[in-house]
Design an enzyme around this catalytic site. Structure first.
Site, PDB file in Angstrom:
ATOM      1  N   CYS A 338       0.831  -1.197   0.000  1.00 35.94           N
ATOM      2  CA  CYS A 338       0.000   0.000   0.000  1.00 35.94           C
ATOM      3  C   CYS A 338       0.871   1.255   0.000  1.00 35.94           C
ATOM      4  O   CYS A 338       1.517   1.549  -0.986  1.00 35.94           O
ATOM      5  CB  CYS A 338      -0.968  -0.035   1.185  1.00 35.94           C
ATOM      6  SG  CYS A 338      -2.399   1.066   0.958  1.00 35.94           S
ATOM      7  N   HIS A 437      -3.748  -5.446   1.106  1.00 35.07           N
ATOM      8  CA  HIS A 437      -3.349  -5.828   2.456  1.00 35.07           C
ATOM      9  C   HIS A 437      -3.772  -7.273   2.730  1.00 35.07           C
ATOM     10  O   HIS A 437      -4.721  -7.775   2.135  1.00 35.07           O
ATOM     11  CB  HIS A 437      -4.033  -4.936   3.495  1.00 35.07           C
ATOM     12  CG  HIS A 437      -3.539  -3.531   3.511  1.00 35.07           C
ATOM     13  ND1 HIS A 437      -2.312  -3.178   4.004  1.00 35.07           N
ATOM     14  CD2 HIS A 437      -4.125  -2.376   3.099  1.00 35.07           C
ATOM     15  CE1 HIS A 437      -2.155  -1.869   3.923  1.00 35.07           C
ATOM     16  NE2 HIS A 437      -3.244  -1.354   3.356  1.00 35.07           N
TER      17      HIS A 437
END
Length: 493
Positions: A338, A437
């Site tokens: 991310c 994630h």
């Protein structure tokens, strides 16, 4: 189940006393007994968030507690989430969606309106359950935060929820913290307290008994149990970044794979690394400020962040950028998740100041041919797909504000549902990143990803199974120390 559910709130005498773990254990214990249980936290402050079934976000601890209850996570389990972006301000998430950014004073002004949202979500949890287990935040004794409180006693009074105080004896000061909390509570708040718990106890219980009597005499609160240190807690995800400040408890072998993770000031979703840390031959080291990345590192992981530009500047201030580039030149592997993925690129820009202060493009680490602009829209949702290089299935979630472009995207790391590419891989295959994630919780992907580094050594354990086993063990651990039937009877209101 029409709003007549029982409820109990665990409030701590301080932060990190183990409230989240106790709620998860109680939730699993009562669920096993056949009750419909729901977790609830009115206000959470954490950059470790999870995506819910509605496509919103809540604190990671409430997602784990929902799992302990055997139900999907919902935004109503944590209606207000604060994600710190600086020492003075945070992103405010209301019922899973970004409400805006606020400093401490501005947020204080919002609390009366937010209390309405909190109470509405609490009623929804009551409507679908037999028991709601609520969790406070920090301590109810912070007199400077008493006015307008929605996280602790303010909520408990408004919702008429009985309270169990929790103290952490491992850190010391448990007796003083319980008595001191009593002294700082108002009479109507004291009337809600049904007793206290001592958590994380180690040693001879008989030596503690006189102190328990003294606490009861000074407060009038009965002791509901002394919970011994729970060794398997390391198998459960941690929500608070304070857990990263402690020395690591690694069971890794001497020839373990060495994973280095810079401890960013605004680190987020660091539970991405828990499945790696659970492997017996993987040593995950959170590198603290002032430390250098170890030369024997096999893999550097840049984690998520709530303030990408600030944390990129922090990497440079610590000299970690030099360490990472040197590691890459030596042929080491680098993975960005991310915000960490964004940092690996050529530039990052935040022209509208979505993370706090408007900024033109600043240079990234330059290991991937990508450029990112922080955007207004937040991408949220659960995803699944495959790791292109190995063909391993992956599951996880997206939670980011940013649009990434660049040539490296033609070499994606993942292929998600519908054929959508995600992430990028460098030409030499040694640097990679993505927006997903939770990758390492996918056992097949984690095993294949580590296989090359292990040079043929064994596959690891099934991470999700380990978490469920730990929840079962935690429930039994608590059940043997407390009279759970009597506790249910005591919270009738």
């Amino acid at each position: 189940m029409t709003g007549s559910a029982k409820a109990l709130m665990l409030q701590g005498t301080g932060s990190d006393v183990g409230k989240s773990m106790l709620v998860a254990g109680l939730a699993r214990a009562y669920t096993v007994r056949g009750l419909a249980v729901r977790p609830f936290k009115p206000q959470n402050m954490s950059n470790n968030a999870a995506v819910t079934m509605e496509g919103g976000e809540i604190g990671r601890a409430q997602a784990l507690q929902a799992r302990a209850c055997g139900v999907p996570a919902s935004v109503h389990m944590n209606p207000i989430l604060l994600k710190p972006q600086s020492d003075q301000g945070a992103q405010v998430i209301v019922e899973g969606r970004v409400f805006g950014n606020a400093n401490a004073r501005d947020y204080h002004e919002l609390k009366p309106e937010l209390m309405k949202t909190v109470l509405a979500s609490f009623e929804r949890m009551k409507d679908e359950s037999d028991l709601v287990l609520a969790e406070g935040a920090g301590s109810p004794a912070e007199i400077n935060l008493r006015v307008g409180d929605i996280a602790n006693m303010g909520f408990a009074l408004a919702a008429n929820v009985p309270v169990l105080l929790v103290a952490d004896i491992d850190r010391g000061g448990a007796i003083a913290s319980l008595v001191g909390t009593y002294e700082l509570l108002d009479e109507d708040e004291r009337a809600l307290v049904i007793g206290f718990l001592i958590n994380k106890f180690r040693g001879d219980l008989s030596l503690l008994q006189p102190a328990l009597g003294e606490i009861e005499a000074r407060t009038g609160f009965p002791c509901w149990g002394v919970i011994p240190w729970f060794e398997d807690a390391r198998a459960l995800p941690s929500e608070d970044a304070v857990a990263l400040e402690r020395p690591p408890e690694s069971a890794a072998t001497a020839d373990a794979i060495r994973v280095a993770v810079p401890r960013l000031p605004r680190i987020a979703n660091f539970d991405d690394l828990d499945p790696l840390n659970a492997e017996h031959d993987v040593d995950v080291r959170f590198i603290q400020p002032g430390e250098t990345l170890p030369a024997d590192t096999d893999l550097v992981i840049l984690p998520g962040s709530k303030s990408t530009l600030d944390d990129l500047n922090a990497i440079r201030a610590q000299g970690w950028d030099i360490d990472i580039l040197a590691h890459s030149r030596r042929g080491g592997l680098v993975l960005g998740l991310c915000a960490g993925f964004q940092m690996l690129g050529q530039t990052i820009a935040d022209p509208a100041g979505r993370e706090g202060t408007a900024s033109g493009p600043i240079s990234g680490l330059g290991l991937l041919e990508i450029d990112t602009e922080i955007s207004a829209n937040k991408t949220l949702g659960e995803v699944q797909g495959v790791h292109i290089a190995s063909g391993a299935n992956v599951r996880g979630y997206e939670m980011h504000m940013g649009v990434t472009t660049g040539d490296a995207l033609t070499r994606p790391l993942l292929r998600l549902e519908g054929g959508r590419p995600d992430g990028a891989v460098s030409v030499d295959g040694r640097t990679m990143g993505c927006y997903v994630h939770g990758l390492f919780a996918s056992d097949e992907f984690r095993h294949r990803f580590l296989e090359g580094l292990r040079q043929g050594r064994h596959f690891g354990d099934a991470y999700e199974a380990r978490v469920d086993a730990a929840l079962d063990s935690l429930a039994r651990h608590i059940d043997t120390q407390m009279d759970l039937d009597a506790l249910l009877a005591a919270i009738e209101r």
